[in-house]
Scaffold this motif. Structure first.
Motif, mmCIF file in Angstrom:
data_model
loop_
_atom_site.group_PDB
_atom_site.id
_atom_site.type_symbol
_atom_site.label_atom_id
_atom_site.label_comp_id
_atom_site.label_asym_id
_atom_site.label_seq_id
_atom_site.Cartn_x
_atom_site.Cartn_y
_atom_site.Cartn_z
ATOM 1 N N ARG A 133 -14.953 23.151 48.578
ATOM 2 C CA ARG A 133 -15.869 22.013 48.661
ATOM 3 C C ARG A 133 -17.039 22.178 47.707
ATOM 4 O O ARG A 133 -17.507 23.285 47.470
ATOM 5 C CB ARG A 133 -16.398 21.861 50.085
ATOM 6 C CG ARG A 133 -15.331 21.573 51.135
ATOM 7 C CD ARG A 133 -15.979 21.365 52.474
ATOM 8 N NE ARG A 133 -16.771 22.535 52.869
ATOM 9 C CZ ARG A 133 -17.693 22.514 53.830
ATOM 10 N NH1 ARG A 133 -17.954 21.394 54.461
ATOM 11 N NH2 ARG A 133 -18.351 23.617 54.141
ATOM 12 N N LEU A 158 -20.871 21.904 47.007
ATOM 13 C CA LEU A 158 -22.121 21.887 47.744
ATOM 14 C C LEU A 158 -23.203 21.106 47.007
ATOM 15 O O LEU A 158 -24.043 20.458 47.619
ATOM 16 C CB LEU A 158 -22.605 23.320 47.972
ATOM 17 C CG LEU A 158 -21.618 24.283 48.648
ATOM 18 C CD1 LEU A 158 -22.202 25.672 48.724
ATOM 19 C CD2 LEU A 158 -21.256 23.780 50.036
ATOM 20 N N TRP A 159 -23.187 21.198 45.680
ATOM 21 C CA TRP A 159 -24.154 20.485 44.841
ATOM 22 C C TRP A 159 -23.512 20.188 43.502
ATOM 23 O O TRP A 159 -22.756 20.989 42.975
ATOM 24 C CB TRP A 159 -25.420 21.320 44.632
ATOM 25 C CG TRP A 159 -26.397 20.684 43.681
ATOM 26 C CD1 TRP A 159 -27.350 19.754 43.978
ATOM 27 C CD2 TRP A 159 -26.513 20.924 42.267
ATOM 28 N NE1 TRP A 159 -28.048 19.398 42.836
ATOM 29 C CE2 TRP A 159 -27.558 20.120 41.773
ATOM 30 C CE3 TRP A 159 -25.824 21.760 41.378
ATOM 31 C CZ2 TRP A 159 -27.933 20.106 40.433
ATOM 32 C CZ3 TRP A 159 -26.187 21.749 40.029
ATOM 33 C CH2 TRP A 159 -27.242 20.929 39.573
ATOM 34 N N THR A 210 -19.893 25.345 44.291
ATOM 35 C CA THR A 210 -18.942 25.223 45.392
ATOM 36 C C THR A 210 -19.151 26.391 46.350
ATOM 37 O O THR A 210 -20.061 27.194 46.179
ATOM 38 C CB THR A 210 -17.485 25.226 44.883
ATOM 39 O OG1 THR A 210 -17.091 26.567 44.542
ATOM 40 C CG2 THR A 210 -17.326 24.324 43.675
ATOM 41 N N GLU A 211 -18.298 26.491 47.350
ATOM 42 C CA GLU A 211 -18.384 27.601 48.295
ATOM 43 C C GLU A 211 -17.988 28.926 47.659
ATOM 44 O O GLU A 211 -18.293 29.979 48.208
ATOM 45 C CB GLU A 211 -17.457 27.341 49.483
ATOM 46 C CG GLU A 211 -17.803 26.086 50.260
ATOM 47 C CD GLU A 211 -16.706 25.718 51.231
ATOM 48 O OE1 GLU A 211 -17.001 25.625 52.432
ATOM 49 O OE2 GLU A 211 -15.563 25.526 50.781
ATOM 50 N N LYS A 249 -31.987 27.574 46.482
ATOM 51 C CA LYS A 249 -30.736 27.436 47.223
ATOM 52 C C LYS A 249 -29.619 28.267 46.590
ATOM 53 O O LYS A 249 -28.821 28.905 47.293
ATOM 54 C CB LYS A 249 -30.317 25.960 47.279
ATOM 55 C CG LYS A 249 -31.201 25.104 48.149
ATOM 56 C CD LYS A 249 -31.155 25.562 49.598
ATOM 57 C CE LYS A 249 -31.981 24.660 50.493
ATOM 58 N NZ LYS A 249 -31.971 25.120 51.914
ATOM 59 N N ILE A 285 -27.456 31.382 48.244
ATOM 60 C CA ILE A 285 -25.994 31.420 48.306
ATOM 61 C C ILE A 285 -25.472 32.725 47.710
ATOM 62 O O ILE A 285 -24.601 33.382 48.285
ATOM 63 C CB ILE A 285 -25.380 30.211 47.563
ATOM 64 C CG1 ILE A 285 -25.703 28.920 48.301
ATOM 65 C CG2 ILE A 285 -23.858 30.373 47.448
ATOM 66 C CD1 ILE A 285 -25.243 27.676 47.566
ATOM 67 N N HIS A 306 -18.728 28.890 55.810
ATOM 68 C CA HIS A 306 -18.828 27.609 55.102
ATOM 69 C C HIS A 306 -20.276 27.194 54.984
ATOM 70 O O HIS A 306 -21.062 27.321 55.911
ATOM 71 C CB HIS A 306 -18.052 26.515 55.847
ATOM 72 C CG HIS A 306 -16.569 26.683 55.756
ATOM 73 N ND1 HIS A 306 -15.880 26.563 54.566
ATOM 74 C CD2 HIS A 306 -15.636 26.987 56.694
ATOM 75 C CE1 HIS A 306 -14.595 26.755 54.785
ATOM 76 N NE2 HIS A 306 -14.416 27.031 56.058
ATOM 77 N N TYR A 307 -20.631 26.684 53.799
ATOM 78 C CA TYR A 307 -21.948 26.134 53.561
ATOM 79 C C TYR A 307 -21.857 24.609 53.630
ATOM 80 O O TYR A 307 -20.833 24.032 53.313
ATOM 81 C CB TYR A 307 -22.481 26.540 52.187
ATOM 82 C CG TYR A 307 -22.903 27.986 52.128
ATOM 83 C CD1 TYR A 307 -24.212 28.343 52.394
ATOM 84 C CD2 TYR A 307 -21.987 28.979 51.819
ATOM 85 C CE1 TYR A 307 -24.602 29.658 52.339
ATOM 86 C CE2 TYR A 307 -22.370 30.306 51.766
ATOM 87 C CZ TYR A 307 -23.687 30.640 52.018
ATOM 88 O OH TYR A 307 -24.076 31.957 51.981
ATOM 89 N N THR A 308 -22.942 24.017 54.031
ATOM 90 C CA THR A 308 -22.994 22.547 54.060
ATOM 91 C C THR A 308 -24.133 22.086 53.172
ATOM 92 O O THR A 308 -25.075 22.830 52.888
ATOM 93 C CB THR A 308 -23.211 22.034 55.493
ATOM 94 O OG1 THR A 308 -24.451 22.563 55.993
ATOM 95 C CG2 THR A 308 -22.075 22.455 56.414
ATOM 96 N N LYS A 309 -24.055 20.864 52.716
ATOM 97 C CA LYS A 309 -25.044 20.334 51.785
ATOM 98 C C LYS A 309 -26.451 20.246 52.373
ATOM 99 O O LYS A 309 -27.434 20.210 51.665
ATOM 100 C CB LYS A 309 -24.613 18.964 51.277
ATOM 101 C CG LYS A 309 -23.364 19.009 50.408
ATOM 102 C CD LYS A 309 -23.047 17.651 49.867
ATOM 103 C CE LYS A 309 -21.827 17.686 48.960
ATOM 104 N NZ LYS A 309 -21.503 16.363 48.404
#
Length: 215
Positions: free
Chosen positions: A30, A32-33, A116-117, A181, A185, A210-213
């Protein structure tokens, strides 16, 4: 031995969208940014980059070229041709500056960054499209540089040092927030990979974190 899937490398219509970052993502990976340089800052940066050198170069060479235009007809043709070739090569910094300025809009269109992750993806190119992958485990440091021109434009450059060398994310808006950020990460991923499995708390999902936005 697992059975070979003969359709594994079959290319679908979706796979042909090679110029998009989403086309190179792994399964369940996914974003993330995702962002790109601020266009006004990027193009102005191309304009002012090397400009002092170019002006001095043009002043120096322009003086000699003006003299050459005055006395050129009196010189032997081989000498005149040789001088023209010399100045054509001697003005190389000017040609490079002009080339960067002319292609600035095209470069900006093709530049895009994504976190991404699992990795950082840098998309770039003028004619073709290149993708560079920087995996979090390979990152040594993440630094931010905000010069006077960057401050006036409200952007900053993020410098990422990894095993493969240095990578710069140019003219990023909200650069302080994005850098913080990204540093979080990178630190989390490194700690997660280094922490012994037997000592993980029960709530720690290890590599599947998992990271979320909105984090």
């Amino acid at each position: 031995m697992a059975k070979l899937n003969e359709k594994y490398f079959n290319v679908t219509e979706e796979d042909k969208k090679y110029n998009d970052i989403s086309s190179i993502l792994s399964k369940d990976e996914r974003i993330l940014w995702q962002g790109k340089p601020k266009k006004s800052a990027f193009i102005l940066g191309k304009l002012f980059n090397m400009l002092p050198i170019v002006l001095v170069w043009l002043l120096f060479d322009g003086t000699f070229i003006a003299v050459l235009c005055i006395f050129g007809p009196k010189l032997p043709l081989p000498v005149l041709i040789g001088l023209c070739v010399f100045f054509a090569f001697h003005l190389l910094p000017v040609w490079i500056w002009l080339s960067n300025l002319v292609t600035a809009s095209r470069q900006h269109k093709n530049i895009e960054y994504a976190f991404t992750e699992r990795r950082i993806i840098v998309k770039s190119g003028i004619i073709g499209i290149d993708f560079k992958n920087i995996y979090y485990a390979d990152i040594g440091s993440v630094n931010l540089k905000v010069g006077l021109f960057d401050k006036l434009c409200g952007v900053g450059d993020i410098y990422i040092k990894s095993r493969e060398g240095a990578t710069v994310l140019y003219d990023i808006e909200n650069c302080y927030f994005i850098t913080q950020k990204l540093q979080d990460i990178v630190l989390d991923m490194k700690m997660d990979a280094s922490f012994p499995n037997d000592l993980r708390p029960g709530t720690n999902e290890g590599y599947r974190t998992h990271y979320t936005k909105d984090q």
